[in-house]
Design a protein around this motif. Structure first.
Motif, PDB file in Angstrom:
ATOM      1  N   ASP A 268       0.834  -1.204   0.000  1.00  0.00           N
ATOM      2  CA  ASP A 268       0.000   0.000   0.000  1.00  0.00           C
ATOM      3  C   ASP A 268       0.870   1.256   0.000  1.00  0.00           C
ATOM      4  OD1 ASP A 268      -2.680   1.237   0.184  1.00  0.00           O
ATOM      5  OD2 ASP A 268      -1.916   1.965   2.107  1.00  0.00           O
ATOM      6  N   ARG A 269       1.919   1.256   0.813  1.00  0.00           N
ATOM      7  CA  ARG A 269       2.840   2.411   0.826  1.00  0.00           C
ATOM      8  C   ARG A 269       3.569   2.544  -0.502  1.00  0.00           C
ATOM      9  NH1 ARG A 269       4.800   4.490   5.747  1.00  0.00           N
ATOM     10  NH2 ARG A 269       6.131   5.774   4.418  1.00  0.00           N
ATOM     11  N   LEU A 270       3.917   1.420  -1.125  1.00  0.00           N
ATOM     12  CA  LEU A 270       4.545   1.456  -2.441  1.00  0.00           C
ATOM     13  C   LEU A 270       3.618   2.134  -3.446  1.00  0.00           C
ATOM     14  CD1 LEU A 270       6.590   0.575  -4.674  1.00  0.00           C
ATOM     15  CD2 LEU A 270       5.330  -1.612  -4.747  1.00  0.00           C
TER      16      LEU A 270
ATOM     17  N   GLU B  23      -1.609 -11.009  -6.305  1.00  0.00           N
ATOM     18  CA  GLU B  23      -2.873 -11.054  -7.049  1.00  0.00           C
ATOM     19  C   GLU B  23      -3.994 -10.369  -6.277  1.00  0.00           C
ATOM     20  OE1 GLU B  23      -3.207 -15.261  -7.842  1.00  0.00           O
ATOM     21  OE2 GLU B  23      -2.228 -15.032  -9.805  1.00  0.00           O
ATOM     22  N   ARG B  24      -4.016 -10.556  -4.954  1.00  0.00           N
ATOM     23  CA  ARG B  24      -5.049  -9.951  -4.114  1.00  0.00           C
ATOM     24  C   ARG B  24      -5.026  -8.428  -4.193  1.00  0.00           C
ATOM     25  NH1 ARG B  24      -4.085 -12.956  -0.089  1.00  0.00           N
ATOM     26  NH2 ARG B  24      -2.757 -11.604   1.129  1.00  0.00           N
ATOM     27  N   VAL B  25      -3.840  -7.837  -4.370  1.00  0.00           N
ATOM     28  CA  VAL B  25      -3.753  -6.370  -4.434  1.00  0.00           C
ATOM     29  C   VAL B  25      -3.713  -5.861  -5.871  1.00  0.00           C
ATOM     30  CG1 VAL B  25      -2.714  -6.191  -2.133  1.00  0.00           C
ATOM     31  CG2 VAL B  25      -1.230  -6.270  -4.148  1.00  0.00           C
ATOM     32  N   GLY B  26      -3.992  -6.729  -6.844  1.00  0.00           N
ATOM     33  CA  GLY B  26      -4.184  -6.269  -8.210  1.00  0.00           C
ATOM     34  C   GLY B  26      -3.077  -6.537  -9.205  1.00  0.00           C
ATOM     35  N   PHE B  27      -2.041  -7.269  -8.833  1.00  0.00           N
ATOM     36  CA  PHE B  27      -0.997  -7.621  -9.801  1.00  0.00           C
ATOM     37  C   PHE B  27      -1.496  -8.774 -10.660  1.00  0.00           C
ATOM     38  CE2 PHE B  27       1.457  -5.189  -6.868  1.00  0.00           C
ATOM     39  CZ  PHE B  27       2.487  -4.648  -7.618  1.00  0.00           C
ATOM     40  N   GLU B  28      -1.044  -8.797 -11.907  1.00  0.00           N
ATOM     41  CA  GLU B  28      -1.424  -9.848 -12.835  1.00  0.00           C
ATOM     42  C   GLU B  28      -0.179 -10.529 -13.387  1.00  0.00           C
ATOM     43  OE1 GLU B  28      -3.991  -8.378 -15.908  1.00  0.00           O
ATOM     44  OE2 GLU B  28      -5.255  -7.306 -14.474  1.00  0.00           O
ATOM     45  N   LEU B  29      -0.314 -11.813 -13.655  1.00  0.00           N
ATOM     46  CA  LEU B  29       0.761 -12.568 -14.290  1.00  0.00           C
ATOM     47  C   LEU B  29       0.932 -12.070 -15.714  1.00  0.00           C
ATOM     48  CD1 LEU B  29       2.789 -14.929 -14.206  1.00  0.00           C
ATOM     49  CD2 LEU B  29       0.933 -16.388 -15.015  1.00  0.00           C
ATOM     50  N   GLU B  30       2.161 -11.705 -16.082  1.00  0.00           N
ATOM     51  CA  GLU B  30       2.434 -11.200 -17.425  1.00  0.00           C
ATOM     52  C   GLU B  30       3.392 -12.089 -18.216  1.00  0.00           C
ATOM     53  OE1 GLU B  30       1.769  -6.453 -16.697  1.00  0.00           O
ATOM     54  OE2 GLU B  30       3.822  -7.184 -16.722  1.00  0.00           O
ATOM     55  N   GLY B  31       4.096 -12.953 -17.512  1.00  0.00           N
ATOM     56  CA  GLY B  31       5.023 -13.809 -18.228  1.00  0.00           C
ATOM     57  C   GLY B  31       5.692 -14.808 -17.315  1.00  0.00           C
ATOM     58  N   ARG B  32       6.408 -15.720 -17.938  1.00  0.00           N
ATOM     59  CA  ARG B  32       7.091 -16.794 -17.211  1.00  0.00           C
ATOM     60  C   ARG B  32       8.454 -16.994 -17.852  1.00  0.00           C
ATOM     61  NH1 ARG B  32       5.477 -21.377 -14.224  1.00  0.00           N
ATOM     62  NH2 ARG B  32       3.327 -20.635 -14.385  1.00  0.00           N
ATOM     63  N   LYS B  33       9.491 -16.917 -17.034  1.00  0.00           N
ATOM     64  CA  LYS B  33      10.841 -17.242 -17.502  1.00  0.00           C
ATOM     65  C   LYS B  33      11.137 -18.656 -17.012  1.00  0.00           C
ATOM     66  CE  LYS B  33      12.835 -13.337 -15.813  1.00  0.00           C
ATOM     67  NZ  LYS B  33      13.885 -12.329 -15.629  1.00  0.00           N
TER      68      LYS B  33
ATOM     69  N   ASN C 187       7.169 -21.094  -7.210  1.00  0.00           N
ATOM     70  CA  ASN C 187       6.725 -21.908  -6.076  1.00  0.00           C
ATOM     71  C   ASN C 187       6.386 -21.074  -4.842  1.00  0.00           C
ATOM     72  OD1 ASN C 187       9.391 -21.205  -5.497  1.00  0.00           O
ATOM     73  ND2 ASN C 187       9.849 -23.163  -4.516  1.00  0.00           N
ATOM     74  N   ASN C 188       6.472 -19.761  -4.933  1.00  0.00           N
ATOM     75  CA  ASN C 188       6.172 -18.889  -3.797  1.00  0.00           C
ATOM     76  C   ASN C 188       4.681 -18.533  -3.809  1.00  0.00           C
ATOM     77  OD1 ASN C 188       6.133 -17.053  -1.718  1.00  0.00           O
ATOM     78  ND2 ASN C 188       7.907 -15.890  -2.428  1.00  0.00           N
ATOM     79  N   GLU C 189       3.873 -19.540  -3.544  1.00  0.00           N
ATOM     80  CA  GLU C 189       2.422 -19.393  -3.633  1.00  0.00           C
ATOM     81  C   GLU C 189       1.846 -18.320  -2.712  1.00  0.00           C
ATOM     82  OE1 GLU C 189       0.875 -23.346  -3.258  1.00  0.00           O
ATOM     83  OE2 GLU C 189       1.932 -24.020  -5.069  1.00  0.00           O
ATOM     84  N   PRO C 190       2.310 -18.190  -1.457  1.00  0.00           N
ATOM     85  CA  PRO C 190       1.758 -17.121  -0.615  1.00  0.00           C
ATOM     86  C   PRO C 190       2.016 -15.721  -1.186  1.00  0.00           C
ATOM     87  CG  PRO C 190       2.895 -18.739   0.737  1.00  0.00           C
ATOM     88  CD  PRO C 190       3.225 -19.056  -0.691  1.00  0.00           C
ATOM     89  N   ALA C 191       3.209 -15.490  -1.715  1.00  0.00           N
ATOM     90  CA  ALA C 191       3.521 -14.176  -2.287  1.00  0.00           C
ATOM     91  C   ALA C 191       2.686 -13.925  -3.543  1.00  0.00           C
ATOM     92  CB  ALA C 191       5.011 -14.065  -2.603  1.00  0.00           C
ATOM     93  N   ILE C 192       2.569 -14.934  -4.387  1.00  0.00           N
ATOM     94  CA  ILE C 192       1.773 -14.787  -5.608  1.00  0.00           C
ATOM     95  C   ILE C 192       0.327 -14.448  -5.244  1.00  0.00           C
ATOM     96  CG2 ILE C 192       0.856 -16.005  -7.630  1.00  0.00           C
ATOM     97  CD1 ILE C 192       3.574 -17.631  -7.544  1.00  0.00           C
ATOM     98  N   ALA C 193      -0.218 -15.132  -4.246  1.00  0.00           N
ATOM     99  CA  ALA C 193      -1.598 -14.862  -3.809  1.00  0.00           C
ATOM    100  C   ALA C 193      -1.731 -13.430  -3.293  1.00  0.00           C
ATOM    101  CB  ALA C 193      -2.017 -15.863  -2.739  1.00  0.00           C
ATOM    102  N   LEU C 194      -0.743 -12.952  -2.533  1.00  0.00           N
ATOM    103  CA  LEU C 194      -0.765 -11.574  -2.040  1.00  0.00           C
ATOM    104  C   LEU C 194      -0.751 -10.586  -3.198  1.00  0.00           C
ATOM    105  CD1 LEU C 194      -0.465  -9.256   0.026  1.00  0.00           C
ATOM    106  CD2 LEU C 194       2.001  -9.742   0.042  1.00  0.00           C
TER     107      LEU C 194
END
Length: 178
Positions: free
Chosen positions: A104-106, A134-144, A125-132
């Motif tokens: 939120d501060r960011l 996504e919850r605040v509006g980030f979207e997956l844009e690519g995969r390396k 494999n960092n499922e908790p971070a990915i869920a966070l």
């Protein structure tokens, strides 16, 4: 909990925080003991990069640093509308809203500067971070694919982004004025 700017006096505590997170997390780039940073490096970096194009936040609980977020605004004109960031919270303090508060501060910082895009990479494999995120509006844009090796296992690195449209900037302004 307090979210605030990293200060020069935090050098020793910040280095301890980084080492603690490196030792306990398998989700960041640094292996335990690999990151070579000192309190003096932190103080020097803050003094030489005190501009508003960088954000350095810490989360403090009971006087102890328990998380951080570091963001960098793009420097070339063509990418000055965006910022990338890294963040982490100690294992003991995950799941308590610290990551959300840092994000939120960011976003407040970004919209204040007129930025329109935030971006990050995260291990697949960092499922908790990915869920966070996504919850605040980030979207997956690519995969390396196979971009990171942890303990001999090849992992994908996900690229995520969030567009800060005019409506988001306006909502942020409204929340600050109340």
């Amino acid at each position: 909990m307090e979210i605030r700017q990293l200060e020069a006096d935090d050098g020793d505590r910040y280095v301890r925080l980084l080492r603690e997170i490196d030792d306990e997390s398998r989700f960041l780039m640094w292996e335990p003991g690999e990151r070579q940073v000192s309190a003096e490096d932190i103080r020097t970096g803050l003094a030489s990069h005190g501009d508003h194009d960088r954000l350095r936040l810490v989360a403090v609980v009971g006087g102890v640093l328990v998380g951080f977020l570091v963001a960098h605004r793009g420097q070339p004109v063509r990418v000055r509308h965006r910022a990338d960031f890294t963040m982490a919270v100690t294992q003991q303090h995950r799941g308590g809203g610290i990551g959300t508060a840092l994000l939120d501060r960011l976003e407040t910082w970004a919209t204040t500067l007129g930025l329109t895009r935030l971006e990050l990479t995260v291990m697949s494999n960092n499922e908790p971070a990915i869920a966070l995120y996504e919850r605040v509006g980030f979207e997956l844009e690519g995969r390396k694919r196979h971009a990171i090796a942890v303990d001999g296992v090849q992992l994908d690195e996900l690229v995520m982004g969030k567009l800060l449209d005019d409506a988001a900037v306006e909502r942020r302004r409204d929340r600050r004025s109340t």
